[in-house]
Design a protein around this motif. Structure first.
Motif: not given
Length: 412
Positions: A249-253, A309-311, A340-347, A369-372
């Motif tokens: 939520l913080v990253e989306i904001q 790089a992943m992002y 393996t990581d939620m940050d990159a796909i969320t951002l 879907i990424a969270a699941m």
């Protein structure tokens, strides 16, 4: 000239001086205390008022006078054999003089914040010294690496898009690296001070802030040798996984504020289910301390470059899949990225929604879907690294969480 605003400035100068002076008096400063500090702050305000008619030189002359008086006072104290060690009070005097002068020229709220900050900084001397003493070389290195990442590398990167599909922007990518590393570094610093005595709840929160995946692996390994700790470990892992939603939520904001009203409620549903599960399991275990597994420095330059790089790779992958395979295949990208990581796909998803390159409806579905997918991956880690008792607990907790995600996708 109206006199009321002048008296307001003088009153604020008096109050701020009294605040800092009271602290110095309590600290038994021999140079300046409860009377001297308000006088010096008032002097700054008076010279600031006079400077409007006479010129800025009078403010400089007043500062010089304050410095000279501090020197004379210290010389006298040295002759008496009672001089204060250090220069804290002297610098505080000069700063409060400038705060008084700033009240005339700048926003009053800034002067109040600085004056109050001086008082707080002086008051918490033992705690600040204790904080520094408890830092190890590795911790200082982590802080300096964050300075390198945020204040040296970021400003020199070009702020323009390039590459296939025109989706790569080095400045924006690294800015988000700074965000993620900053969040993780904050958790890491807290862990260094509370990790060894962290309770189950605090352990889970810190683990989620630093890395829920690493926390899952650490606690799963523990249960191999101590299976009786399976339920507390499950609660810590579940709390850490719940904190992931807050990070999302913080990253989306930060990246796409307009996307938050659309994605936020859906993610909040999954988070609420997780919070309820955490509470139910927490009430069923004894209240005990839980030591966090050793955490790695999150500000390592290699880790930051890897995340960047992943992002960038996910950005390219999403753009490529949309171009050649259509939007439906994006769900597969989200599932793989979230393992393996939620940050990159969320951002990346939020950035594409913000840029108008991805439909918000499809965007929040990808994040869910990424969270699941992330929960499934961590359940696999527990199955591989942990005791079967822990797997049984996690299977129930994560299973219900995944079902809540399915419900959100079907009815959200």
């Amino acid at each position: 000239m109206q006199t009321f605003p002048i008296f307001v400035k003088l009153g604020l100068a008096l109050m701020l001086g009294l605040l800092v002076g009271m602290q110095r008096e309590r600290a038994e400063s021999r140079l300046a205390g409860f009377r001297t500090f308000p006088l010096v702050t008032l002097l700054g305000t008076i010279t600031g008022l006079l400077a409007q008619a006479l010129g800025g030189w009078i403010v400089a002359a007043g500062l010089l006078a304050v410095v000279l008086l501090a020197v004379v006072g210290n010389v006298q104290k040295m002759r008496e054999g009672a001089a204060d060690a250090g220069l804290t009070t002297e610098f505080a005097l000069a700063l409060m003089y400038m705060v008084g002068a700033y009240l005339v020229y700048g926003p009053q709220v800034v002067a109040i914040a600085v004056g109050g900050g001086v008082a707080v900084l002086l008051q918490f001397k033992p705690e600040l010294h204790g904080f520094v003493r408890r830092l190890e070389d590795e911790d200082v290195r982590a802080i300096m690496q964050f300075v390198l990442i945020a204040f040296i590398i970021l400003p020199v990167l070009p702020d323009q898009t390039f590459g296939p599909f025109d989706v790569i922007n080095l400045y924006e990518i690294w800015r988000l690296v700074v965000l993620i590393v900053g969040i993780s570094l904050g958790g890491y610093i807290l862990y260094k001070f509370f990790g060894q005595q962290a309770g189950i709840v605090l352990g889970g929160i810190l683990g989620g802030v630093i890395s829920s995946t690493a926390t899952t692996a650490g606690y799963a390994r523990r249960t191999k040798e101590a299976p009786e700790g399976a339920r507390p470990a499950a609660v810590v892992i579940m709390i850490a996984s719940t904190i992931v939603y807050i990070r999302v939520l913080v990253e989306i904001q930060v990246v796409a504020p307009g996307f938050l009203p659309i994605a936020g409620p859906r993610i909040a549903v999954m988070m609420a289910v997780s919070v309820v599960l955490c509470a139910l399991w927490w009430w069923r275990i004894p209240r005990e301390q839980s030591e966090l597994p050793e955490q790695e420095n999150p500000a390592e330059l290699k880790a930051a470059i890897f995340f960047g790089a992943m992002y960038a790779l996910i950005l390219l992958l999403v753009a490529t899949v949309r171009h050649y395979l259509g939007n439906s295949a994006l769900y597969l990208v989200a599932g793989i990225s979230g393992l393996t990581d939620m940050d990159a796909i969320t951002l990346s998803t939020s950035g594409l929604v913000h840029a108008g390159q991805l439909d918000p409806q499809r965007g929040w579905q990808m994040i869910v879907i990424a969270a699941m997918s992330n929960l499934i991956f961590k359940a696999g880690m527990v199955a591989t690294l942990g005791h079967p008792r822990l797997l049984r607990e996690i299977a129930v907790l994560f299973g219900i969480s995944i079902l809540s995600g399915v419900a959100v996708l079907l009815f959200g």
